[in-house]
Design a protein around this motif. Structure first.
Motif, PDB file in Angstrom:
ATOM      1  N   TYR B 689       0.817  -1.224   0.000  1.00  0.00           N
ATOM      2  CA  TYR B 689       0.000   0.000   0.000  1.00  0.00           C
ATOM      3  C   TYR B 689       0.836   1.253   0.000  1.00  0.00           C
ATOM      4  O   TYR B 689       0.378   2.318  -0.430  1.00  0.00           O
ATOM      5  CB  TYR B 689      -0.977  -0.005   1.188  1.00  0.00           C
ATOM      6  CG  TYR B 689      -0.360   0.320   2.527  1.00  0.00           C
ATOM      7  CD1 TYR B 689       0.165  -0.682   3.341  1.00  0.00           C
ATOM      8  CD2 TYR B 689      -0.283   1.634   2.982  1.00  0.00           C
ATOM      9  CE1 TYR B 689       0.733  -0.377   4.552  1.00  0.00           C
ATOM     10  CE2 TYR B 689       0.292   1.950   4.198  1.00  0.00           C
ATOM     11  CZ  TYR B 689       0.803   0.931   4.982  1.00  0.00           C
ATOM     12  OH  TYR B 689       1.367   1.247   6.183  1.00  0.00           O
ATOM     13  N   LYS B 690       2.066   1.171   0.479  1.00  0.00           N
ATOM     14  CA  LYS B 690       2.915   2.365   0.538  1.00  0.00           C
ATOM     15  C   LYS B 690       3.297   2.867  -0.852  1.00  0.00           C
ATOM     16  O   LYS B 690       3.793   3.988  -1.011  1.00  0.00           O
ATOM     17  CB  LYS B 690       4.165   2.097   1.377  1.00  0.00           C
ATOM     18  CG  LYS B 690       3.831   2.018   2.857  1.00  0.00           C
ATOM     19  CD  LYS B 690       5.040   1.831   3.741  1.00  0.00           C
ATOM     20  CE  LYS B 690       4.607   1.732   5.195  1.00  0.00           C
ATOM     21  NZ  LYS B 690       5.653   1.174   6.062  1.00  0.00           N
ATOM     22  N   ASP B 691       3.067   2.015  -1.862  1.00  0.00           N
ATOM     23  CA  ASP B 691       3.346   2.449  -3.235  1.00  0.00           C
ATOM     24  C   ASP B 691       2.199   3.304  -3.799  1.00  0.00           C
ATOM     25  O   ASP B 691       2.304   3.833  -4.910  1.00  0.00           O
ATOM     26  CB  ASP B 691       3.552   1.239  -4.160  1.00  0.00           C
ATOM     27  CG  ASP B 691       4.780   0.421  -3.733  1.00  0.00           C
ATOM     28  OD1 ASP B 691       5.627   0.998  -3.000  1.00  0.00           O
ATOM     29  OD2 ASP B 691       4.877  -0.757  -4.124  1.00  0.00           O
ATOM     30  N   ALA B 742     -12.844   4.157  11.273  1.00  0.00           N
ATOM     31  CA  ALA B 742     -11.657   3.415  10.837  1.00  0.00           C
ATOM     32  C   ALA B 742     -12.040   2.408   9.751  1.00  0.00           C
ATOM     33  O   ALA B 742     -11.349   2.265   8.729  1.00  0.00           O
ATOM     34  CB  ALA B 742     -11.017   2.695  12.026  1.00  0.00           C
ATOM     35  N   ALA B 743     -13.157   1.740   9.969  1.00  0.00           N
ATOM     36  CA  ALA B 743     -13.616   0.741   8.993  1.00  0.00           C
ATOM     37  C   ALA B 743     -13.974   1.415   7.673  1.00  0.00           C
ATOM     38  O   ALA B 743     -13.624   0.934   6.590  1.00  0.00           O
ATOM     39  CB  ALA B 743     -14.827  -0.012   9.545  1.00  0.00           C
ATOM     40  N   ASP B 744     -14.644   2.560   7.745  1.00  0.00           N
ATOM     41  CA  ASP B 744     -15.056   3.292   6.552  1.00  0.00           C
ATOM     42  C   ASP B 744     -13.825   3.667   5.714  1.00  0.00           C
ATOM     43  O   ASP B 744     -13.767   3.429   4.510  1.00  0.00           O
ATOM     44  CB  ASP B 744     -15.848   4.539   6.985  1.00  0.00           C
ATOM     45  CG  ASP B 744     -16.331   5.379   5.797  1.00  0.00           C
ATOM     46  OD1 ASP B 744     -16.631   4.780   4.744  1.00  0.00           O
ATOM     47  OD2 ASP B 744     -16.414   6.610   5.935  1.00  0.00           O
ATOM     48  N   ILE B 745     -12.836   4.250   6.369  1.00  0.00           N
ATOM     49  CA  ILE B 745     -11.623   4.655   5.648  1.00  0.00           C
ATOM     50  C   ILE B 745     -10.892   3.416   5.138  1.00  0.00           C
ATOM     51  O   ILE B 745     -10.420   3.362   3.998  1.00  0.00           O
ATOM     52  CB  ILE B 745     -10.672   5.470   6.560  1.00  0.00           C
ATOM     53  CG1 ILE B 745     -11.432   6.612   7.241  1.00  0.00           C
ATOM     54  CG2 ILE B 745      -9.488   6.012   5.755  1.00  0.00           C
ATOM     55  CD1 ILE B 745     -10.638   7.290   8.362  1.00  0.00           C
ATOM     56  N   GLY B 746     -10.803   2.408   6.000  1.00  0.00           N
ATOM     57  CA  GLY B 746     -10.095   1.176   5.629  1.00  0.00           C
ATOM     58  C   GLY B 746     -10.725   0.499   4.423  1.00  0.00           C
ATOM     59  O   GLY B 746     -10.025   0.029   3.519  1.00  0.00           O
ATOM     60  N   MET B 747     -12.074   0.473   4.396  1.00  0.00           N
ATOM     61  CA  MET B 747     -12.788  -0.151   3.275  1.00  0.00           C
ATOM     62  C   MET B 747     -12.472   0.592   1.975  1.00  0.00           C
ATOM     63  O   MET B 747     -12.296  -0.003   0.912  1.00  0.00           O
ATOM     64  CB  MET B 747     -14.300  -0.093   3.510  1.00  0.00           C
ATOM     65  CG  MET B 747     -14.795  -0.962   4.633  1.00  0.00           C
ATOM     66  SD  MET B 747     -14.811  -2.711   4.213  1.00  0.00           S
ATOM     67  CE  MET B 747     -16.349  -2.775   3.270  1.00  0.00           C
ATOM     68  N   ARG B 748     -12.415   1.939   2.080  1.00  0.00           N
ATOM     69  CA  ARG B 748     -12.129   2.733   0.899  1.00  0.00           C
ATOM     70  C   ARG B 748     -10.705   2.448   0.399  1.00  0.00           C
ATOM     71  O   ARG B 748     -10.467   2.308  -0.796  1.00  0.00           O
ATOM     72  CB  ARG B 748     -12.298   4.219   1.236  1.00  0.00           C
ATOM     73  CG  ARG B 748     -12.826   5.025   0.092  1.00  0.00           C
ATOM     74  CD  ARG B 748     -13.011   6.470   0.487  1.00  0.00           C
ATOM     75  NE  ARG B 748     -14.134   6.671   1.372  1.00  0.00           N
ATOM     76  CZ  ARG B 748     -14.201   7.634   2.304  1.00  0.00           C
ATOM     77  NH1 ARG B 748     -13.207   8.469   2.466  1.00  0.00           N
ATOM     78  NH2 ARG B 748     -15.268   7.739   3.055  1.00  0.00           N
ATOM     79  N   ALA B 749      -9.772   2.323   1.346  1.00  0.00           N
ATOM     80  CA  ALA B 749      -8.382   2.035   0.986  1.00  0.00           C
ATOM     81  C   ALA B 749      -8.276   0.643   0.366  1.00  0.00           C
ATOM     82  O   ALA B 749      -7.608   0.444  -0.665  1.00  0.00           O
ATOM     83  CB  ALA B 749      -7.492   2.136   2.226  1.00  0.00           C
ATOM     84  N   LYS B 750      -8.977  -0.324   0.959  1.00  0.00           N
ATOM     85  CA  LYS B 750      -8.952  -1.702   0.444  1.00  0.00           C
ATOM     86  C   LYS B 750      -9.495  -1.728  -0.983  1.00  0.00           C
ATOM     87  O   LYS B 750      -8.890  -2.334  -1.882  1.00  0.00           O
ATOM     88  CB  LYS B 750      -9.794  -2.593   1.368  1.00  0.00           C
ATOM     89  CG  LYS B 750      -9.874  -4.058   0.968  1.00  0.00           C
ATOM     90  CD  LYS B 750     -10.495  -4.891   2.097  1.00  0.00           C
ATOM     91  CE  LYS B 750     -10.669  -6.358   1.713  1.00  0.00           C
ATOM     92  NZ  LYS B 750     -11.897  -6.635   0.943  1.00  0.00           N
ATOM     93  N   GLY B 751     -10.622  -1.056  -1.178  1.00  0.00           N
ATOM     94  CA  GLY B 751     -11.222  -1.006  -2.512  1.00  0.00           C
ATOM     95  C   GLY B 751     -10.271  -0.397  -3.532  1.00  0.00           C
ATOM     96  O   GLY B 751     -10.128  -0.895  -4.649  1.00  0.00           O
ATOM     97  N   TYR B 752      -9.609   0.655  -3.126  1.00  0.00           N
ATOM     98  CA  TYR B 752      -8.667   1.334  -4.027  1.00  0.00           C
ATOM     99  C   TYR B 752      -7.538   0.387  -4.419  1.00  0.00           C
ATOM    100  O   TYR B 752      -7.166   0.273  -5.587  1.00  0.00           O
ATOM    101  CB  TYR B 752      -8.100   2.573  -3.333  1.00  0.00           C
ATOM    102  CG  TYR B 752      -7.295   3.469  -4.252  1.00  0.00           C
ATOM    103  CD1 TYR B 752      -7.875   4.600  -4.826  1.00  0.00           C
ATOM    104  CD2 TYR B 752      -5.957   3.196  -4.556  1.00  0.00           C
ATOM    105  CE1 TYR B 752      -7.152   5.428  -5.668  1.00  0.00           C
ATOM    106  CE2 TYR B 752      -5.230   4.016  -5.397  1.00  0.00           C
ATOM    107  CZ  TYR B 752      -5.828   5.132  -5.961  1.00  0.00           C
ATOM    108  OH  TYR B 752      -5.107   5.933  -6.805  1.00  0.00           O
ATOM    109  N   LEU B 753      -7.003  -0.335  -3.415  1.00  0.00           N
ATOM    110  CA  LEU B 753      -5.888  -1.252  -3.676  1.00  0.00           C
ATOM    111  C   LEU B 753      -6.320  -2.372  -4.618  1.00  0.00           C
ATOM    112  O   LEU B 753      -5.578  -2.744  -5.542  1.00  0.00           O
ATOM    113  CB  LEU B 753      -5.367  -1.835  -2.355  1.00  0.00           C
ATOM    114  CG  LEU B 753      -4.670  -0.827  -1.422  1.00  0.00           C
ATOM    115  CD1 LEU B 753      -4.339  -1.489  -0.084  1.00  0.00           C
ATOM    116  CD2 LEU B 753      -3.410  -0.259  -2.066  1.00  0.00           C
ATOM    117  N   GLU B 754      -7.519  -2.892  -4.390  1.00  0.00           N
ATOM    118  CA  GLU B 754      -8.029  -3.961  -5.258  1.00  0.00           C
ATOM    119  C   GLU B 754      -8.176  -3.466  -6.693  1.00  0.00           C
ATOM    120  O   GLU B 754      -7.761  -4.138  -7.646  1.00  0.00           O
ATOM    121  CB  GLU B 754      -9.385  -4.461  -4.735  1.00  0.00           C
ATOM    122  CG  GLU B 754      -9.249  -5.351  -3.509  1.00  0.00           C
ATOM    123  CD  GLU B 754     -10.589  -5.624  -2.801  1.00  0.00           C
ATOM    124  OE1 GLU B 754     -10.641  -6.550  -1.991  1.00  0.00           O
ATOM    125  OE2 GLU B 754     -11.554  -4.867  -3.067  1.00  0.00           O
TER     126      GLU B 754
END
Lengths: 763, 763
Positions: B689-691, B742-754
């Protein structure tokens, strides 16, 4: 294979014409464009569904709140092009809003506690309705932060009235209209002592209140009548959104709430959000507003700040108000087109709840209550009134309706999706992802008795990476979704450049009939003739002590008067009338350093008052590029130092001198120009131009210019007869200026007639 | 037939997929859509060339003046979607511009004679240049009515500085930048006594003047330095547009003029337009600004209002200024990309004139002049300097350039056309009609040393019937034209909803690198750390006599402090820091009835000062829909009547009481929620994710929220240990609120990475 054959020939033709460039002169193929721009087939179809070719119109107009910009945004569907920002609560110089005296008077209606409020937090626009459907006459919008409602007339898209809620400090549940626009609803959000004043927070439960306000709208006058309006007092729950009943639920209104815990944060305590969403349910308020109206008429209201407020105890005693538990922290409360159901979504619940009006009425009728809240309001059991509950997804908020029976659309904030579902059967049908975090959503006529379906707009609250980056403050993102098919299909991403729209309403463009000009001398904010209307030739400057009134006119391409001389310290009031009739012939007016910027549409009269407090020379000019000689549409405000005598300007100081040669040359030029004009006039007058409403005012304006030209011609000839070649040449030049304007307008009219197939008269 | 074969398979595929609806779920065929919407093949091609699919970016960004709105409009090409209105000269609440103290300080720089000017008549934006091409760093824009220049930083698209011209009352020839942005040019329009003051109009020729101002820009500071700037005094002709020389013409600048007749209207005299266009020629001013700069450094300037002004007589004596006759009433003056020619169009002449720099230089060198004007300025013969003249059409105005050598585009106001022509050969090549009455036009990088061609935008002055009617005040109309082919082709009609853009500049989007957030605690207007920066946990309210300072923070979804109590009459200053890091996590802040509306982007600190002059209860809240608990992001400003003692709020007044059962239920819910969060965290941390620069701040924000959750958990457990179930349950609920965020932001980050193909670390 039948449809295949039907399609192929056309597409083959497209390919061929694109290849050979026969149509457009563009030799690129569609394939090249798609490849170069990385478009998929789906993209191409979406492009075809949203592109509006040059000169064509959009099918629907959307009125969106401008959020914190305090304005209303108007855009078209399907093109998603923004057509106008209407000044509502915030001064805006392009339209002269808050700069001319007439619009300042409208904004001044919106003062709170005597203070100018120069913005609004606009949330929910509402279109006027007749029999529950849009009629295209008026638009209403609320200000959440400074509880106010504005009235916009859709004849000219201008704000005509702002009313301040005299008892609330915060609102959210407005504007919503009753099925015939008798009333505009505005309900409170964060509780406070009604009517203002300080009460410490430890008296929150006893002394803080909400209220649901019903503003009486007089359609004939086009104005809200505060004296005929009223409010119903409600408990200090944070009321949220509202809706009027219709058809089966006509006479009722619905308002939901959050923080029925009545939790208050503060030092050392968890913030509001902790206590405000602790319980599993909040309260839906059901109000029999027709009964409330009768009670108010019968004198049962108390007066707070001179406003009719029906006390809670009266409302309870008379059977005006009821509560129904609803899933926690709801946002939307939406009555179905048939008026039979109310749809509520608790945003911290995955369920959307459908309440039955019939069941609500039956419970009220039977006196079947599960108890009372702390304020004595009867509570109707949730299970006794539910028609169905459907698990649509995470963070359901708002619901709108389709033309198809029983079909609804609900926004899912946390899931970033729109759900299509059947509220009769209680069945989820389809979902579509959106970007990101949708708030409201909107279908065409989607909150009326007759939704038109077709399109849905998702009003998303975050944009993040969807558009070219423009710094930390991002645009908003409305997404257009095609709901005409079996599956919802995304058509278009639209950035919103200014303000965060909360809600929007979409109306069939056919229902709007705006005017293109005003009757000469109209004060557009009152709709009546301005006492300062000025006809051409009657311009004047009137001085009375240290007050100066200027009665001026604007027409292509000069401002009359073009020199205004006043004394330092004078209070100057300008009255300017735009003499044009033709569509889009707005003139602007700005004076250097005086903070004066006016927008004067055809026929309008506007005024502006300022104090000329510093001696000097201040150019003024037209700020709309109105004609070829626009830059020369100028003048000077001369502010003479106190006590200094005026100097009469001698013409000899004009360096350029003109001779008989100049006069004769200009005269000949004008004679030649007149021949061209005569040809244009002949063309127009031999056509049925009177059948074209856009052309008639153009012909009138051109005729004006030709009359002016004749006047200037006479002056030129008179001076020539006296051998005054300086003035003779100047007036000959001005004669030509009028000819140029007449020709310019005439050419535009001629072009229009040619393009629109005008016929030769008698042929 | 080769290309035909290449195209057909794809289109067949489109047809098939459209028929079967396999791709999009939309069963309509392209043919149906074209037929239903009346689209031609040309329309479809234009749609394909301009449609930007969801999530994709535009190729160019346009910065257009906002005309009388006083703002700058940012839109994308080819989609023509408006991305932002930047507040420049006019207060605008959505962006808090003119509402927070920091931006008020910028607007205050723009006061004239001590007066607040709350609008501007913006005309000509200019992008900063390096070696004559855009570098994407800064934008400058002028105010014609109140002579001012604004500096906008393209790192955050915010206005950083406004400088008032200390000697002019009106301007038009700005902003234009020198090839390395050393100077920003601003030249006068309507003449007036330099530096202000009253002089009667009979002294017009002797005492009225124009001036060409060269503002020194310090790129390192990103600010104009008035003390290092200067102006060159010029005659009282109405100077119009300007341009800097480049390459072969570097060191020179060019400014044209109208009304060199110096005609003045007035009572009984023909209006300005008559006398101001009487002569056949006006004057092009040629200024050797490098020499002027040297002379100013050498002390040859006089001081007017403390500003360096090089007197005309010095400029003449030192060979700084020259005049060349040019066709009457010109508008544009545009230097060709190679710097070899200056193109001038006289709007009342059908010719566009191309002047040769080489010839101008040679005439100056040889001292070959045809005479002097009334002010002693040498006049160079028109014929001695002309390269060519081309009859392009009626009302030629402005010229821009193509990537192709010698190719230029000129707007024809009266003809409502754009002409493409060859300025080397002096040959007309192509024309395209536009609607209606074009003013400026703009090609990509079209005023630089390296135009990119591709697109042209026609900035039309009238719209008339092109869009859905929206009342007498019409939108403006920009038309996008494809100039990549042999013939120009119209692609798109774009309404402009607010303000009349005069000029625009289009930059390749790749050159812009805006930030998405500020370093924590930044005063964005100065770019430095705000002294009022507040870290989480260090929020405080400081009282000093009748002054109250609030150091607060904003983070999803609460405002700290959430109760602010002051005494009636206190002057309150709020300092608010947005603790978020993630893109687009702006919080707003508004207080009921206090005219406070702030926009606080991630990392920003803003301040606002007001007097709490009336006792009462005023809710405040976040005005950006930032999170699911947005509505609960609220608080109260309590204004206590003078002299009344504060009341400590006892928690027992909270009606809803919580028990061990509530606590246990919430605790279990939180434990379950944490499991979900752990899964998301595990997904993210096992990816690279750091990329992903968009994800890193999201992870940081989510980590913050989890830390807050842990704090709340500790508090809950501590209260539970003491048997205080009320506080235990509330803190357990707050713990959950943090988890949800935290979950809301995390879900958005996960979706972006996918979606963006993140890889598992170590795989």
């Amino acid at each position: 294979m039948k449809s295949y054959r039907r399609v192929l020939p056309l597409l083959t033709a497209i390919v061929l014409s694109a290849l050979t460039g026969t149509q457009s002169g563009v030799a690129q193929t569609l394939q090249d464009v798609m490849k170069e721009r990385g478009l998929t087939e789906k993209d191409l179809l979406a492009a075809a569904k949203t592109y509006v070719p040059t000169g064509k119109r959009d099918d629907y107009l959307v009125f969106a709140s401008g959020g914190q910009s305090g304005q209303v945004i108007v855009y078209g569907i399907p093109s998603m092009r923004i057509l106008k920002y209407i000044g509502v609560f915030t001064p805006e110089p392009w339209q002269g809003y808050g700069f001319d005296n007439e619009s300042k008077a409208v904004l001044a209606q919106g003062k709170i506690d005597g203070k100018d409020i120069t913005f609004g937090d606009t949330h929910h626009p509402a279109l006027s309705e007749t029999n529950g459907n849009y009629d295209g006459e008026y638009l209403f919008i609320n200000d959440k932060n400074n509880p106010r409602i504005a009235v916009i007339d859709l004849k000219d898209f201008e704000t005509k009235q702002i009313v301040v809620n005299p008892i609330l400090r915060s609102e959210h549940g407005g504007a919503f209209v009753s099925p015939n626009t008798d009333y505009v609803m505005e309900s409170s959000q964060y509780p406070a002592p009604l009517g203002g004043g300080y009460v410490p927070l430890d008296k929150f439960n006893d002394s803080y209140r909400g209220a649901i306000t019903y503003w009486k709208f007089n359609r004939q006058k086009g104005r809200i009548e505060p004296e005929n309006s009223f409010a119903v007092e409600v408990p200090p729950y944070s009321q949220d959104l509202s809706d009027f009943g219709k058809l089966d639920s006509d006479g009722f209104s619905f308002t939901n709430s959050f923080c029925s815990e009545r939790y208050v944060g503060g030092p050392g305590r968890p913030p509001f959000e902790a206590g405000c969403s602790a319980s599993d349910t909040d309260f839906l308020h059901v109000v029999n507003w027709r009964k409330a109206e009768e009670l108010v008429k019968a004198g049962k209201a108390k007066q707070i700040n001179g406003f009719n407020v029906l006390p809670m105890e009266v409302a309870v005693a008379e059977g005006v108000i009821f509560l129904i538990p609803e899933p926690k922290s709801p946002h939307g409360v939406d009555v179905t087109p048939d008026g039979k159901y109310v749809v509520v979504s608790g945003k911290l619940d995955t369920h959307t709840s459908v309440f039955s009006i019939e069941k609500i009425k039956a419970a009220i009728q039977a006196g079947k209550f599960t108890g009372k809240d702390s304020y004595g309001i009867p509570i109707i059991g949730m299970q006794d009134t539910l028609h169905t509950q459907v698990a649509l997804g995470l963070g359901p908020l708002h619901t709108q309706f389709d033309a198809k029976k029983c079909i609804a659309y609900t926004s899912l904030y946390v899931d970033s999706q729109v759900a299509r579902w059947d509220y009769c059967e209680g069945k989820l049908l389809d979902k579509i992802p959106i970007h990101y975090n949708i708030g409201h959503l909107m279908t065409m006529h989607g909150d009326t008795v007759a939704p038109e379906g077709k399109y849905l707009v998702a009003l998303n609250k975050l944009t993040i990476d969807r558009f070219n980056p423009v710094g930390p403050l991002h645009p908003q993102n409305h997404q257009l979704i095609d709901i005409s098919g079996d599956k919802m299909a995304l058509l278009y991403d639209m950035p919103l450049p200014l303000g965060e729209p909360h809600y929007a309403v979409g109306i069939n463009a056919k229902l709007l009939k705006p005017i293109i000009s005003y009757k000469l001398g109209t004060n557009s904010r009152t709709g009546s003739e301005s006492p300062f209307k000025t006809r051409p030739g009657s311009e004047k400057i009137v001085k009375d002590g240290n007050r100066v009134e200027v009665f001026g006119t604007l027409i292509r391409s000069h401002i009359t008067p073009d020199i205004i001389e006043v004394e330092e310290g004078d209070e100057v009031t300008l009255h300017l009338t735009n003499l044009e009739r033709a569509e889009d012939e707005t003139h602007g007016f700005a004076i250097s350093g005086q903070n004066i910027q006016l927008s004067v549409e055809p026929g309008k009269t506007v005024s502006a008052t300022f104090v000329a407090d510093r001696a000097g020379v201040y150019p003024y000019y037209c700020t709309e590029f109105c004609s070829a000689l626009h830059l020369e549409m100028e003048g000077y405000l001369m502010v003479r130092p106190k006590g200094l005598q005026p100097v009469s300007m001698t013409e000899s100081k004009t360096v350029t001198t003109f001779t008989k040669v100049d006069y004769d040359r200009q005269y000949q030029k004008n004679v030649d120009t007149q021949k061209v004009i005569d040809e244009v006039v002949a063309f127009i007058t031999t056509r049925n131009y009177k059948d074209f409403s856009a052309v008639v005012p153009q012909v009138e304006d051109a005729t004006d210019q030709l009359n002016f030209a004749n006047d200037a011609k006479s002056k030129a000839e008179d001076y020539a007869a006296k051998g005054d070649w300086q003035n003779a040449a100047l007036w000959a030049n001005q004669w030509w200026q009028y000819q140029v304007k007449a020709a310019d307008i005439g050419m535009r009219a001629k072009g229009y007639l040619e393009q629109h197939g005008a016929k030769e008269v008698g042929k």
